[in-house]
Design an enzyme around this catalytic site. Structure first.
Site, short mmCIF file in Angstrom:
data_model
loop_
_atom_site.label_atom_id
_atom_site.label_comp_id
_atom_site.label_asym_id
_atom_site.label_seq_id
_atom_site.Cartn_x
_atom_site.Cartn_y
_atom_site.Cartn_z
N HIS A 106 0.78 -1.18 -0.07
CA HIS A 106 -0.04 0.10 0.14
C HIS A 106 1.10 1.09 -0.13
O HIS A 106 2.06 1.12 0.56
CB HIS A 106 -0.94 -0.13 1.19
N GLU B 173 0.90 4.07 1.54
CA GLU B 173 1.43 4.55 3.06
C GLU B 173 2.30 3.70 3.60
O GLU B 173 3.37 4.32 4.15
CB GLU B 173 -0.06 4.32 3.96
N CYS C 148 -5.84 2.51 5.20
CA CYS C 148 -6.68 1.32 5.64
C CYS C 148 -6.44 0.88 7.07
O CYS C 148 -5.45 1.34 7.57
CB CYS C 148 -6.57 0.14 4.69
N CYS D 223 -2.81 -0.26 7.19
CA CYS D 223 -1.84 1.10 7.10
C CYS D 223 -1.86 1.61 8.67
O CYS D 223 -0.68 2.08 9.10
CB CYS D 223 -2.20 1.77 5.96
#
Length: 154
Positions: free
Chosen positions: A62, A64, A92, A95
């Site tokens: 992801h 992040e 999310c 993350c």
């Protein structure tokens, strides 16, 4: 979640978000979810992250998390409490754990993500105060260039 901010802060956050939007376009062009993230320290970009779960065939890529991985390499430390995370989409839940583990104190967000979000879902990990080894929850400023972030999905 939006906090009062000065016009100077608003302009700076919009500039940071534009960098994230460019990164999100890269992700979108290669078939990944259109998410881009950066970590800032003292007004300077120190790390970038581009969503890569599909192209890397690994859900942990992801934007992040990638930005945090890159910041750790750049800075040589795990305490990122002096950094600001800027991201096109609300982090999310996965993350959010990584963000809290690294003690990031300010998050600038374009769009919320609802049921999988780290603060807008039924599992608001970014806001949790029950885990004693974590620092205070980060401040979250949302809605920065939200329309441009929304347009990534068109």
């Amino acid at each position: 979640m939006t906090l009062n901010m000065t016009k100077v802060e608003q302009a700076a956050y919009e500039d940071y978000m534009r960098v994230c939007l460019d990164l999100a376009q890269i992700a979108k062009a290669r078939g990944d979810s259109p998410v881009g993230s950066i970590l800032m320290q003292n007004g300077k970009v120190i790390a970038e992250g581009i969503e890569g779960g599909k192209t890397r065939q690994d859900i942990t890529f992801h934007a992040e998390i990638e930005a945090i991985r890159n910041a750790r390499t750049t800075l040589g430390k795990t305490d990122l409490s002096d950094c600001i995370l800027v991201t096109t989409h609300e982090p999310c839940i996965m993350c959010s754990y990584v963000i809290r583990h690294h003690s990031i104190k300010l998050i600038i967000v374009g769009l919320t993500t609802g049921e999988i979000g780290g603060y807008s879902s039924a599992l608001p990990l970014l806001l949790d105060r029950s885990i004693s080894k974590w620092a205070e929850p980060p401040r979250i400023i949302e809605g920065i260039l939200a329309q441009a972030c929304r347009e990534l999905h068109e």
